[in-house]
Structures are given as C-alpha cells and as structure tokens.
Design a protein around this motif. Structure first.
Motif, PDB file in Angstrom:
ATOM      1  N   SER A 165      74.038  59.366  19.771  1.00 23.83           N
ATOM      2  CA  SER A 165      74.342  58.699  18.506  1.00 23.83           C
ATOM      3  C   SER A 165      75.377  57.604  18.672  1.00 23.83           C
ATOM      4  O   SER A 165      75.566  56.788  17.779  1.00 23.83           O
ATOM      5  CB  SER A 165      74.850  59.719  17.485  1.00 23.83           C
TER       6      SER A 165
ATOM      7  N   ASP B  42      81.218  57.579  13.996  1.00 21.83           N
ATOM      8  CA  ASP B  42      82.426  57.837  13.201  1.00 21.83           C
ATOM      9  C   ASP B  42      83.682  57.365  13.928  1.00 21.83           C
ATOM     10  O   ASP B  42      84.580  56.776  13.328  1.00 21.83           O
ATOM     11  CB  ASP B  42      82.545  59.330  12.881  1.00 21.83           C
ATOM     12  N   ARG B  43      83.744  57.644  15.220  1.00 22.60           N
ATOM     13  CA  ARG B  43      84.901  57.193  16.009  1.00 22.60           C
ATOM     14  C   ARG B  43      84.962  55.677  16.059  1.00 22.60           C
ATOM     15  O   ARG B  43      86.033  55.080  15.977  1.00 22.60           O
ATOM     16  CB  ARG B  43      84.828  57.738  17.442  1.00 22.60           C
TER      17      ARG B  43
ATOM     18  N   ASP C   6      78.437  58.197  18.654  1.00 22.69           N
ATOM     19  CA  ASP C   6      79.622  58.688  17.955  1.00 22.69           C
ATOM     20  C   ASP C   6      80.162  57.619  17.017  1.00 22.69           C
ATOM     21  O   ASP C   6      81.286  57.145  17.140  1.00 22.69           O
ATOM     22  CB  ASP C   6      80.687  59.114  18.963  1.00 22.69           C
TER      23      ASP C   6
ATOM     24  N   SER D 158      76.620  58.626  27.567  1.00 24.90           N
ATOM     25  CA  SER D 158      75.937  59.516  26.636  1.00 24.90           C
ATOM     26  C   SER D 158      75.282  60.636  27.420  1.00 24.90           C
ATOM     27  O   SER D 158      74.556  60.391  28.376  1.00 24.90           O
ATOM     28  CB  SER D 158      74.877  58.741  25.845  1.00 24.90           C
TER      29      SER D 158
ATOM     30  N   LYS E   8      89.546  61.631  21.706  1.00 24.98           N
ATOM     31  CA  LYS E   8      89.114  62.117  20.403  1.00 24.98           C
ATOM     32  C   LYS E   8      89.798  61.300  19.304  1.00 24.98           C
ATOM     33  O   LYS E   8      90.636  60.437  19.573  1.00 24.98           O
ATOM     34  CB  LYS E   8      89.452  63.601  20.274  1.00 24.98           C
TER      35      LYS E   8
ATOM     36  N   GLN F 288      83.451  54.102  25.000  1.00 25.78           N
ATOM     37  CA  GLN F 288      82.563  55.164  24.561  1.00 25.78           C
ATOM     38  C   GLN F 288      82.178  56.143  25.664  1.00 25.78           C
ATOM     39  O   GLN F 288      81.815  57.274  25.397  1.00 25.78           O
ATOM     40  CB  GLN F 288      81.283  54.561  23.965  1.00 25.78           C
TER      41      GLN F 288
ATOM     42  N   SER G 289      73.556  64.272  23.068  1.00 28.76           N
ATOM     43  CA  SER G 289      73.899  63.341  22.000  1.00 28.76           C
ATOM     44  C   SER G 289      73.675  61.906  22.445  1.00 28.76           C
ATOM     45  O   SER G 289      74.045  61.515  23.529  1.00 28.76           O
ATOM     46  CB  SER G 289      75.369  63.521  21.593  1.00 28.76           C
TER      47      SER G 289
END
Length: 318
Positions: A16, A20-21, A18, A10, A306, A7, A14
């Motif tokens: 969060s 979704d990933r 991420d 941070s 990504k 990851q 942001s």
C-alpha cells in the motif's frame, strides 16, 4: 537540514505504500518521500501512487536499478512522472549488486562507476534536448551499432520537453568522512559546490526509553544486509561495515547468516554499530546525536521509522 521520508522495501504482505505515514509527513513539512525496489515491487509504480495522493512533497526513487532499464527508458519515466506531478519528481539511481544485476535482470555487472557515468550522461542528454541522442561508450552505444544491428537506428530527440535540471541522486555506501573528502576534492576541481547539491543518507529512527531495546530493533535489518544481501565474496554492505572498523563482527555475522543461523547473526551485531547508523532512544538522546549527522555534512536526512519517529524528527528539525 531538510527531512525526507524513506519508505523502504515493500514486503510480501503489504504493497500500500503506507499512505498514512506519507500524508502525515507531508502535513509535518517533510520535503520529500522516497520509494525503493530490489527484486519484487518496483520503485516507480509506488512513487506514482504516492505522487497522485500528495500535493506538495517531492517524490523520489531510492533507487531505480540501472540494470532493469535502458537510460532512455529511465529518462522517459522521469520526464513523464515529473510532468504528471507538477515538477515534484527526483530521480534516484543505483547499480545494485551482482546477485541482482546478473541473477535477476540477466545483465553483466561490469564496472559500476564507469557504467553509472555513461548512464547519467545519456539521461542528462535526453533531458537537455540540445540535439538528437547519440552516444558511444564502453557500455552504451546509441544508435546501436553491433554486428546484429539493422543499420536503421536513427538518433532521436525526446518528444516530451522535460526539465534539463531534474534532480538526479546516485546511491553510494561508505563512511561519511570518506565521501566528504571526495566531494570536497571534486568541488574544488569544478570551482565550487553546486548550490543545489544534496547529501541524503538514510537513517532509521527508533524512539523509546530503553536504548538497548531500541538498538535491538534494528539488528535484524543489519544482519540481513551485512550477512545475506550479497554473495560471500561480494557483499557491499559487509565491506562498508568492515570500513567502519567492525571487521571481526562483519565476518561473524556473514558466516552465521549464510549458515542459516539468523538469530545468532542478529545477536552478533554490535550495539555500537547500530548506534552509528541509526538514531535510537528517548527524545533528548536522539536530539543530541542528531548534531553528529548535521556536522557530517548531511543536507537532507532520510528518516525511516514509525509515526512517532516521523513526528519527533519534525519537532527536532523543522
């Protein structure tokens, strides 16, 4: 070879994680996801957040800074998160560097190898629960017995029954051939490599048709670490780039970065250096260069990238 999702740190905008990933990586079959910390958000809270929202992936810290927690606090955190996640936690530890250890945590940096050995020994002893905890070392004394001690310290055994074999990962930087030789020597001395021993480097993956443009994408990160992530006289990332054979470039990047000329420092990062530590370019080029990582002895590849990079690596490896 297995895949892990790294990851990274941070930023200010942001926090969060991420998600979704992370969920896409879990769907694709990634084995684990790893959180990090420097001197902002901590790795454990993010790992807990992710563990609560995933079902199968293991969740690890890359890394928990040892200066920020006593060995007992780390063991308690690891056992608790492992229990809450159904045995999915992996404990990643590291010493960080003098600027953070002394400048942020207010602790003496000391000798990293000796301190790490003591720290891990204490964590392991707590996890095993064979007897009440006692330890006497150069850096840690349990119970505490200094001049200001009350004399009331009592050896204790964890109330929580954790996994004695909970995986512990140690952060280290350097060329893979050096690590391979050291590991082989150590394994020979122990009579063979442990079956579960995992070598997990972090690898940024940038997908695109223009190789030079992909390489340029990662130059700011390298310039930051080689040039500014540490003092002029003690920058571990600068030192490792020198060991890679880029002595002149490492010196120039640091000089420019510390002078506030960040764009010039980024431009001074050689394409060849970026190419050695990343997987960049179109699908076929990444597939071909991936074999070099496998041949180096990597058992888990920590992917940073990504969604397109995460999906491509799943296609190529899983």
């Amino acid at each position: 070879m297995q895949l892990a999702l790294n990851q990274g740190l941070s930023g200010a905008a942001s926090l969060s994680g991420d998600l979704d990933r992370v969920l896409e990586a879990e769907r694709l079959g990634y084995d684990s996801v790893w959180t990090s910390e420097s001197y902002g958000s901590d790795a454990v809270t993010t790992a807990t957040w992710i563990a609560a929202r995933t079902q199968r992936m293991h969740v690890g810290t890359a890394i928990m800074q040892m200066a920020g927690r006593t060995p007992a606090a780390t063991a308690m955190t690891a056992m608790t998160l492992d229990a809450l996640s159904g045995g999915r936690f992996r404990l990643g530890l590291g010493v960080s560097g003098p600027q953070v250890v002394e400048g942020w945590h207010g602790q003496p940096f000391g000798k990293p190898l000796g301190k790490t050995r003591e720290y891990v020994a204490i964590v392991r002893a707590i996890l095993r629960r064979e007897k009440p905890l006692e330890f006497s070392g150069e850096y840690y004394q349990i119970p505490y017995g200094g001049r200001d001690a009350t004399g009331l310290g009592k050896p204790l055994r964890s109330i929580l029954h954790g996994r004695a074999d909970l995986p512990i990962y140690l952060a280290a930087i350097g060329p893979m051939p050096l690590f391979r030789g050291w590991l082989d020597e150590g394994f020979r001395a122990r009579g063979g490599a442990p079956a579960a021993f995992d070598v997990m480097p972090s690898c940024p993956v940038i997908v695109g048709d223009d190789v030079k443009a992909c390489l340029a994408t990662h130059k700011p990160a390298i310039a930051l670490y080689v040039g500014g992530m540490g003092a002029r006289s003690r920058n571990f990332y600068n030192e490792v780039v020198r060991r890679y054979g880029y002595e002149e470039a490492a010196a120039k990047i640091q000089e420019l970065y510390l002078a506030g000329r960040k764009a010039e420092a980024e431009a001074a990062v050689p394409d060849a250096l970026v190419d050695e530590v990343t997987l960049c370019g179109p699908r076929e080029r990444i597939r071909e260069r991936l074999s070099e990582w496998t041949a180096a002895g990597v058992t888990t590849l920590g992917v940073r990238g990504k969604l397109d990079a995460i999906r491509l690596m799943a296609e190529l490896v899983l």
